[in-house]
Design an enzyme around this catalytic site. Sequence first.
Site, PDB file in Angstrom:
ATOM      1  N   GLU A   1       0.964  -1.144  -0.128  1.00 29.87           N
ATOM      2  CA  GLU A   1       0.047  -0.080   0.086  1.00 29.87           C
ATOM      3  C   GLU A   1       1.056   1.425   0.159  1.00 29.87           C
ATOM      4  O   GLU A   1       1.817   1.465   1.049  1.00 29.87           O
ATOM      5  CB  GLU A   1      -0.813  -0.230   1.210  1.00 29.87           C
ATOM      6  CG  GLU A   1      -1.828  -1.138   1.349  1.00 29.87           C
ATOM      7  CD  GLU A   1      -2.459  -0.936   2.812  1.00 29.87           C
ATOM      8  OE1 GLU A   1      -2.235   0.093   3.603  1.00 29.87           O
ATOM      9  OE2 GLU A   1      -3.142  -1.841   3.216  1.00 29.87           O
TER      10      GLU A   1
ATOM     11  N   ASP B   1      -4.676   8.637  10.944  1.00 29.10           N
ATOM     12  CA  ASP B   1      -3.417   8.069  11.411  1.00 29.10           C
ATOM     13  C   ASP B   1      -2.781   8.612  12.735  1.00 29.10           C
ATOM     14  O   ASP B   1      -3.035   9.646  13.195  1.00 29.10           O
ATOM     15  CB  ASP B   1      -2.451   8.625  10.237  1.00 29.10           C
ATOM     16  CG  ASP B   1      -2.608   7.791   8.953  1.00 29.10           C
ATOM     17  OD1 ASP B   1      -2.652   6.528   8.956  1.00 29.10           O
ATOM     18  OD2 ASP B   1      -3.018   8.397   7.917  1.00 29.10           O
TER      19      ASP B   1
END
Lengths: 271, 409
Positions: free
Chosen positions: A56, A67
Amino acid sequence: MTPMAAQASKVATAFETAAAANRAALIGYLPAGFPSVDGAIDAAVAMVRNGADIVEIGLPYTDPLMDGPVIQEAVHHALLGGVHVGDVLRTVEAVAGSGAAVLVMTYWNPVDHYGVEAFARDLASAGGSGLITPDLPPEEAGSWLDVAREHRLDPVFLVAPSSPDERIALISSVCRGFVYAASVMGVTGARTSVGAAASGLVARVRQHTTLPVAVGLGVSTGSQASEVASFADGVIVGSAFVKRLLGADDPASGAESVGRLAAELAAGVRR
Amino acid sequence: MTTTPAQEARGLEGLGHFGRFGGRLAPEALMSALDELTTAYEAAKTDRQFQAELAALLHEYASRPTRLTELPRFAEHAGGGRVFAKREDLAHTGSHKINNVLGQALLTKKMGKSRIIAETGAGQHGVATATAAALLGLDCVVYMGAEDTRRQALNVARMRLLGAEVVPVTIGSQTLKDAINETFRDWVATVEYTHYCIGSVMGPHPFPTMVRDFQRIIGVEAREQILAKAGRLPDAVIACVGGGSNAMGAFHAFIGDEDVRLIGCEAGGDGLGTGRHAATISGGSPGFIHGMYTYLMQDGEGQTLPTHSISAGLDYPGVGPEHSWLHETGRASYRPITDSQAMEAFSLLCRTEGIIPAIESAHALAGALEVGQNLGKDAVIVISLSGRGDKDVDIAGRWFGHLGEEAAK
């Protein structure tokens, strides 16, 4: 080659190959542009050479609200370094050239701004296999699903421990390639335990789809990878790789360190 | 992006869409909580006990209805018509933020959650949330950009006095947008027992609609009050717009009154031409941010741009999606007000009326000075005076050279 085989995506093939070897697929994440565009390419290629089946590539974004601190820091530096969508596509092309299936992991606004159709076209021509969209629910994904089909890209959406069965059914029905199961409620980042919720979630997803189910969030060691591989089709590792790059003295030793972790994790998914 | 047929079929507020704006772009981990909140809020709307509790709190605790004060000496500088201020600065905690927070805090209890988290820019929403948490016995954490904790140190102390934990956010631009990101990150991990009390008409559905409904009381009261005082509807309702909650609250009751101009004043910072501003509608373009489709400040690749405003409360790169829609349909108009214009209006209100406004609200005052010139002597103007300026004394003191160190220069 049969027409069916021609339809199989690189992602699907990677899962089939792993399943045939009676192991889980290893999926590694790195953001483009960190420590530099070429540095990220080298690290991702090292990941592939040491056993990652799928990569990814993160598209750095100013507001990465899913995140944790590790990926935030790397992405912040990538943006300060002036990374552009074109660099992300170049990274995809280089890493796909090393043999792995490559997906782009991205928040939705940069894709919307680039143009969904144009993004899909350019991603496909760079050899990318699909898009993971952590902030795009299927309800808002209308045009992307059509465009993905047209360009033979795999749309991957996330399910969470909090997702009720109806949503799992909906999300599984629009995913291709695999279903991304978030192991815990929280943002990206290494955790000491992967969460009991993960195996239960994978079992719930399996009731709605025959697609492979990969588990992400929190996995950082070979033994955690091994544990997850016992109930999931794929093991996704992100922050632990990024941490290796953040802690490295120079890009070359960073890529080497990423390679060593990939080897440890690859051994983990085979146990 | 054009509106998809699916969005059109949903109608104006089907799933939180205002035309092509709004919606719900959120991580899957939050989708259930957003559904739960939508259901709880829909139920609360018709729950007599909830409405009675909220009304009692707004009256007894927050001092509503707030006054509509005529500003005759200020009006002399605004074209000579009649100018009225809706005194949200007199609400408990010193701004309109309390209206929304009391509603959401009550809803938090209804949903059986024990913890409330919030972002804050200038600190007004953080103080209001900390206040409601203290009142209702909820744990409270407020995220605030590190840059803003320095600009608004007094409000940090206020929140801590009220028992809230204040977490300075040091990532990114260290302002409101980063505080919002960090609050979302907390929420994703704690959603089972935590409610995210968003402070403006922004975010994923149902927040823009729900917060507007809690703020609607500003315009509902102002409409009655101006009819009583001026004997007619105003020519214009003017409010400052960051995320846009006081503006949406002030505008909403007047939307059906087609002759009433609705004017939003955005943070023009150093001027639109400099790029150093936060005038989202005047200088931005549509895109996704913080769970909604709306106007935002972004670069050629959809990355959020840094913003600037002298006012921490307006220093935000997005805007509530209903404002984007009001702009697109032409029902409301939006104009940039520079830092200098805002500070002139700030000073003027202090000296002509003895009211120290929040610098955010001073943008609306500056807008009234402009609009009033065009409307002339027969005009009636209502300004939403969204907050008081105590928190801004330090910044204003420096701006005007009234503080020792600066004055000596």
